[in-house]
Design a protein around this motif. Structure first.
Motif, PDB file in Angstrom:
ATOM      1  N   TYR A  59       0.818  -1.215   0.000  1.00 24.95           N
ATOM      2  CA  TYR A  59       0.000   0.000   0.000  1.00 24.95           C
ATOM      3  C   TYR A  59       0.853   1.267   0.000  1.00 24.95           C
ATOM      4  O   TYR A  59       0.336   2.359   0.226  1.00 24.95           O
ATOM      5  CB  TYR A  59      -0.941  -0.006   1.215  1.00 24.95           C
ATOM      6  N   GLY A  60       2.156   1.126  -0.226  1.00 29.83           N
ATOM      7  CA  GLY A  60       3.023   2.296  -0.291  1.00 29.83           C
ATOM      8  C   GLY A  60       3.492   2.794   1.059  1.00 29.83           C
ATOM      9  O   GLY A  60       4.101   3.861   1.152  1.00 29.83           O
ATOM     10  N   GLN A  61       3.218   2.028   2.118  1.00 31.53           N
ATOM     11  CA  GLN A  61       3.612   2.451   3.469  1.00 31.53           C
ATOM     12  C   GLN A  61       4.950   1.838   3.870  1.00 31.53           C
ATOM     13  O   GLN A  61       5.295   0.733   3.441  1.00 31.53           O
ATOM     14  CB  GLN A  61       2.554   2.001   4.485  1.00 31.53           C
ATOM     15  N   ILE A  62       5.674   2.576   4.707  1.00 41.13           N
ATOM     16  CA  ILE A  62       6.867   2.045   5.355  1.00 41.13           C
ATOM     17  C   ILE A  62       6.622   2.061   6.861  1.00 41.13           C
ATOM     18  O   ILE A  62       6.206   3.078   7.422  1.00 41.13           O
ATOM     19  CB  ILE A  62       8.130   2.869   5.017  1.00 41.13           C
ATOM     20  N   GLY A  63       6.823   0.902   7.487  1.00 42.99           N
ATOM     21  CA  GLY A  63       6.708   0.805   8.936  1.00 42.99           C
ATOM     22  C   GLY A  63       8.096   0.698   9.546  1.00 42.99           C
ATOM     23  O   GLY A  63       8.961   0.014   9.003  1.00 42.99           O
ATOM     24  N   ILE A  64       8.311   1.396  10.657  1.00 42.54           N
ATOM     25  CA  ILE A  64       9.586   1.343  11.377  1.00 42.54           C
ATOM     26  C   ILE A  64       9.367   0.564  12.677  1.00 42.54           C
ATOM     27  O   ILE A  64       8.510   0.935  13.492  1.00 42.54           O
ATOM     28  CB  ILE A  64      10.119   2.758  11.696  1.00 42.54           C
ATOM     29  N   PHE A  65      10.128  -0.505  12.858  1.00 45.59           N
ATOM     30  CA  PHE A  65      10.007  -1.362  14.034  1.00 45.59           C
ATOM     31  C   PHE A  65      11.262  -1.237  14.894  1.00 45.59           C
ATOM     32  O   PHE A  65      12.379  -1.130  14.363  1.00 45.59           O
ATOM     33  CB  PHE A  65       9.844  -2.828  13.626  1.00 45.59           C
ATOM     34  N   SER A  66      11.091  -1.267  16.212  1.00 41.88           N
ATOM     35  CA  SER A  66      12.226  -1.253  17.138  1.00 41.88           C
ATOM     36  C   SER A  66      12.631  -2.681  17.458  1.00 41.88           C
ATOM     37  O   SER A  66      11.900  -3.410  18.132  1.00 41.88           O
ATOM     38  CB  SER A  66      11.867  -0.515  18.428  1.00 41.88           C
ATOM     39  N   LEU A  67      13.803  -3.106  16.971  1.00 40.08           N
ATOM     40  CA  LEU A  67      14.288  -4.451  17.286  1.00 40.08           C
ATOM     41  C   LEU A  67      14.685  -4.544  18.753  1.00 40.08           C
ATOM     42  O   LEU A  67      14.519  -5.591  19.381  1.00 40.08           O
ATOM     43  CB  LEU A  67      15.480  -4.801  16.390  1.00 40.08           C
ATOM     44  N   THR A  68      15.212  -3.445  19.297  1.00 40.13           N
ATOM     45  CA  THR A  68      15.602  -3.434  20.713  1.00 40.13           C
ATOM     46  C   THR A  68      14.414  -3.772  21.597  1.00 40.13           C
ATOM     47  O   THR A  68      14.508  -4.615  22.492  1.00 40.13           O
ATOM     48  CB  THR A  68      16.176  -2.061  21.107  1.00 40.13           C
ATOM     49  N   ALA A  69      13.275  -3.127  21.319  1.00 41.29           N
ATOM     50  CA  ALA A  69      12.073  -3.374  22.120  1.00 41.29           C
ATOM     51  C   ALA A  69      11.519  -4.770  21.875  1.00 41.29           C
ATOM     52  O   ALA A  69      11.124  -5.479  22.806  1.00 41.29           O
ATOM     53  CB  ALA A  69      11.016  -2.318  21.822  1.00 41.29           C
ATOM     54  N   ALA A  70      11.500  -5.189  20.608  1.00 45.06           N
ATOM     55  CA  ALA A  70      10.903  -6.484  20.261  1.00 45.06           C
ATOM     56  C   ALA A  70      11.726  -7.660  20.789  1.00 45.06           C
ATOM     57  O   ALA A  70      11.176  -8.722  21.087  1.00 45.06           O
ATOM     58  CB  ALA A  70      10.749  -6.597  18.751  1.00 45.06           C
ATOM     59  N   LEU A  71      13.057  -7.467  20.904  1.00 43.99           N
ATOM     60  CA  LEU A  71      13.929  -8.548  21.364  1.00 43.99           C
ATOM     61  C   LEU A  71      14.109  -8.560  22.877  1.00 43.99           C
ATOM     62  O   LEU A  71      14.731  -9.474  23.426  1.00 43.99           O
ATOM     63  CB  LEU A  71      15.310  -8.430  20.693  1.00 43.99           C
ATOM     64  N   SER A  72      13.582  -7.557  23.549  1.00 44.80           N
ATOM     65  CA  SER A  72      13.711  -7.469  25.000  1.00 44.80           C
ATOM     66  C   SER A  72      12.970  -8.639  25.676  1.00 44.80           C
ATOM     67  O   SER A  72      11.936  -9.094  25.184  1.00 44.80           O
ATOM     68  CB  SER A  72      13.140  -6.140  25.505  1.00 44.80           C
ATOM     69  N   ILE A  73      13.512  -9.114  26.813  1.00 43.16           N
ATOM     70  CA  ILE A  73      12.837 -10.197  27.543  1.00 43.16           C
ATOM     71  C   ILE A  73      11.505  -9.724  28.117  1.00 43.16           C
ATOM     72  O   ILE A  73      10.655 -10.531  28.486  1.00 43.16           O
ATOM     73  CB  ILE A  73      13.728 -10.761  28.676  1.00 43.16           C
ATOM     74  N   GLU A  74      11.311  -8.407  28.194  1.00 35.94           N
ATOM     75  CA  GLU A  74      10.063  -7.841  28.703  1.00 35.94           C
ATOM     76  C   GLU A  74       9.127  -7.421  27.567  1.00 35.94           C
ATOM     77  O   GLU A  74       8.149  -6.709  27.788  1.00 35.94           O
ATOM     78  CB  GLU A  74      10.366  -6.634  29.598  1.00 35.94           C
ATOM     79  N   ALA A  75       9.424  -7.866  26.343  1.00 35.64           N
ATOM     80  CA  ALA A  75       8.635  -7.445  25.173  1.00 35.64           C
ATOM     81  C   ALA A  75       7.181  -7.904  25.289  1.00 35.64           C
ATOM     82  O   ALA A  75       6.891  -9.009  25.755  1.00 35.64           O
ATOM     83  CB  ALA A  75       9.254  -8.001  23.901  1.00 35.64           C
ATOM     84  N   THR A  76       6.295  -7.025  24.857  1.00 35.99           N
ATOM     85  CA  THR A  76       4.867  -7.334  24.810  1.00 35.99           C
ATOM     86  C   THR A  76       4.412  -7.357  23.354  1.00 35.99           C
ATOM     87  O   THR A  76       5.190  -7.057  22.440  1.00 35.99           O
ATOM     88  CB  THR A  76       4.053  -6.278  25.572  1.00 35.99           C
ATOM     89  N   GLU A  77       3.155  -7.680  23.131  1.00 38.79           N
ATOM     90  CA  GLU A  77       2.604  -7.683  21.780  1.00 38.79           C
ATOM     91  C   GLU A  77       2.708  -6.302  21.143  1.00 38.79           C
ATOM     92  O   GLU A  77       2.879  -6.169  19.931  1.00 38.79           O
ATOM     93  CB  GLU A  77       1.140  -8.138  21.836  1.00 38.79           C
ATOM     94  N   GLU A  78       2.620  -5.268  21.961  1.00 39.88           N
ATOM     95  CA  GLU A  78       2.719  -3.893  21.470  1.00 39.88           C
ATOM     96  C   GLU A  78       4.090  -3.620  20.856  1.00 39.88           C
ATOM     97  O   GLU A  78       4.206  -2.843  19.906  1.00 39.88           O
ATOM     98  CB  GLU A  78       2.451  -2.915  22.633  1.00 39.88           C
ATOM     99  N   ASN A  79       5.131  -4.251  21.392  1.00 38.90           N
ATOM    100  CA  ASN A  79       6.495  -4.051  20.885  1.00 38.90           C
ATOM    101  C   ASN A  79       6.712  -4.718  19.531  1.00 38.90           C
ATOM    102  O   ASN A  79       7.746  -4.500  18.888  1.00 38.90           O
ATOM    103  CB  ASN A  79       7.519  -4.595  21.880  1.00 38.90           C
ATOM    104  N   GLN A  80       5.748  -5.531  19.093  1.00 39.43           N
ATOM    105  CA  GLN A  80       5.863  -6.192  17.794  1.00 39.43           C
ATOM    106  C   GLN A  80       5.154  -5.413  16.687  1.00 39.43           C
ATOM    107  O   GLN A  80       5.112  -5.844  15.544  1.00 39.43           O
ATOM    108  CB  GLN A  80       5.308  -7.622  17.898  1.00 39.43           C
ATOM    109  N   LYS A  81       4.614  -4.242  17.053  1.00 39.96           N
ATOM    110  CA  LYS A  81       3.963  -3.360  16.083  1.00 39.96           C
ATOM    111  C   LYS A  81       4.926  -2.231  15.707  1.00 39.96           C
ATOM    112  O   LYS A  81       5.877  -1.958  16.449  1.00 39.96           O
ATOM    113  CB  LYS A  81       2.679  -2.775  16.679  1.00 39.96           C
ATOM    114  N   PRO A  82       4.695  -1.544  14.590  1.00 44.25           N
ATOM    115  CA  PRO A  82       5.588  -0.443  14.217  1.00 44.25           C
ATOM    116  C   PRO A  82       5.532   0.689  15.246  1.00 44.25           C
ATOM    117  O   PRO A  82       4.469   0.972  15.805  1.00 44.25           O
ATOM    118  CB  PRO A  82       5.029   0.036  12.869  1.00 44.25           C
ATOM    119  N   ILE A  83       6.685   1.316  15.493  1.00 45.66           N
ATOM    120  CA  ILE A  83       6.671   2.529  16.326  1.00 45.66           C
ATOM    121  C   ILE A  83       6.153   3.703  15.501  1.00 45.66           C
ATOM    122  O   ILE A  83       5.746   4.721  16.046  1.00 45.66           O
ATOM    123  CB  ILE A  83       8.072   2.842  16.894  1.00 45.66           C
TER     124      ILE A  83
END
Length: 354
Positions: A59-83
């Motif tokens: 759809y022409g969109q670019i999403g930016i994801f935080s790998l630091t947040a997603a790989l954290s042992i405290e990561a939640t489902e929210e951390n798997q979405k684009p910032i």
């Protein structure tokens, strides 16, 4: 758009048409769910620091994801979405590549630069935009693949007008056009030691180019070799990668390891379907395409393992070499999810557009 597993020119005005329609607020949620259901993620790119991942969708969109947040042992489902998600192109984002400062994206006829420092602060002001010159064509071809030549800081573009176009990243001027293919160009790879690039095309050929002279130095047509040919899948080349005197390519023909000096197919891999992505990684060849698996192949020809992934077809496969702390393999394709493999032998979790 995608036909038979291949990228094809998309209508640049399709997104503009749909955005001009008035939609009742109550319909927005079901429509958004439908968008997610039919989304394809064509392209992936890591930030220079390796802590962020960019993903470009249909759809022409670019999403930016935080790998630091997603790989954290405290990561939640929210951390798997684009910032942060922003509209980058009118049509699909076919390719992404990073320099030391910029994220570069390609769409239908245009290529744009974005400053990574701005993106991680959730600002999407484009740094520059260039439209490729396609002469007298009435349609606007897509730019399927981007790679950066570190030797001279130039950007190479695999274009839908059967050419490879080269732009100087310092000045933004187009400096060379590599002509020879007779159908649109799908994929590119650098052969840095020789200052050459390799291109694969819908015309069934893989061509090696000397970037000093902008001339073709070699052409291989895998579909003409009996051991590689698979007429039921046609002759197109969808992926290519090199390592010194070795090359792997596939698409319609079977995924094959070639010795470039002797122009010999040394190993043909017994993989079903068409392969869209391939790379050398340590002592393995990783590939993916039709089918929800990442193939781990040995140089000898043995398929060591097939690792399950989420997308039914994979269009982007990338290893984060920019940060040992965040070294992961990521895979994306005909899904709104991006699979993350911390140990390359299994999927750890998935990032997703939401």
């Amino acid at each position: 758009a995608c036909t038979a597993g291949r990228l094809v020119p998309a209508r640049a005005d399709a997104k503009e048409e749909s955005s001009s329609l008035l939609v009742h607020p109550e319909m927005m949620e079901p429509l958004h769910r439908l968008e997610l259901l039919h989304m394809t993620v064509f392209s992936l790119g890591f930030s220079p620091c390796g802590k962020f991942l960019a993903a470009g969708n249909s759809y022409g969109q670019i999403g930016i994801f935080s790998l630091t947040a997603a790989l954290s042992i405290e990561a939640t489902e929210e951390n798997q979405k684009p910032i942060f998600t922003f509209q980058a192109h009118n049509g699909p984002v076919y390719s992404l590549v990073s320099t030391s400062r910029q994220l570069i994206s390609s769409g239908t006829g245009d290529v744009k630069g974005w400053i990574w420092n701005d993106l991680v602060k959730k600002s999407c002001k484009e740094a520059w935009c260039r439209r490729t010159s396609f002469g007298t064509r009435l349609d606007i071809p897509e730019i399927n693949s981007l790679i950066v030549n570190q030797k001279d800081n130039s950007l190479l573009m695999a274009c839908g007008d059967n050419t490879v176009q080269i732009m100087d990243l310092e000045s933004g001027t187009f400096t060379q056009t590599l002509k020879g293919h007779t159908d649109y160009v799908h994929c590119l790879a650098m052969r840095s030691r020789n200052n050459e690039c390799v291109s694969g095309s819908e015309d069934g050929s893989v061509r090696l180019w000397d970037l000093r002279t902008a001339s073709q130095v070699q052409m291989i047509e895998p579909y003409k070799y009996e051991e590689c040919s698979r007429p039921q899948y046609d002759k197109w080349i969808g992926c290519v990668t090199t390592d010194s005197d070795w090359m792997v390519c596939g698409g319609g023909p079977a995924l094959t390891l070639w010795h470039l000096r002797s122009v010999t197919p040394t190993t043909v891999y017994p993989l079903p379907g068409s392969q869209h992505q391939v790379m050398f990684h340590q002592d393995l060849i990783l590939s993916a395409g039709e089918g929800a698996v990442i193939n781990h192949c040995q140089i000898s020809g043995e398929v060591k393992t097939k690792v399950p992934c989420t997308p039914p077809s994979v269009f982007s496969l990338l290893v984060n070499e920019r940060s040992q702390e965040h070294k992961v393999l990521v895979a994306a394709g005909s899904s709104n999810t991006i699979d993350v493999f911390t140990n390359f032998g299994y999927r750890a979790f998935s990032l997703r557009f939401s």
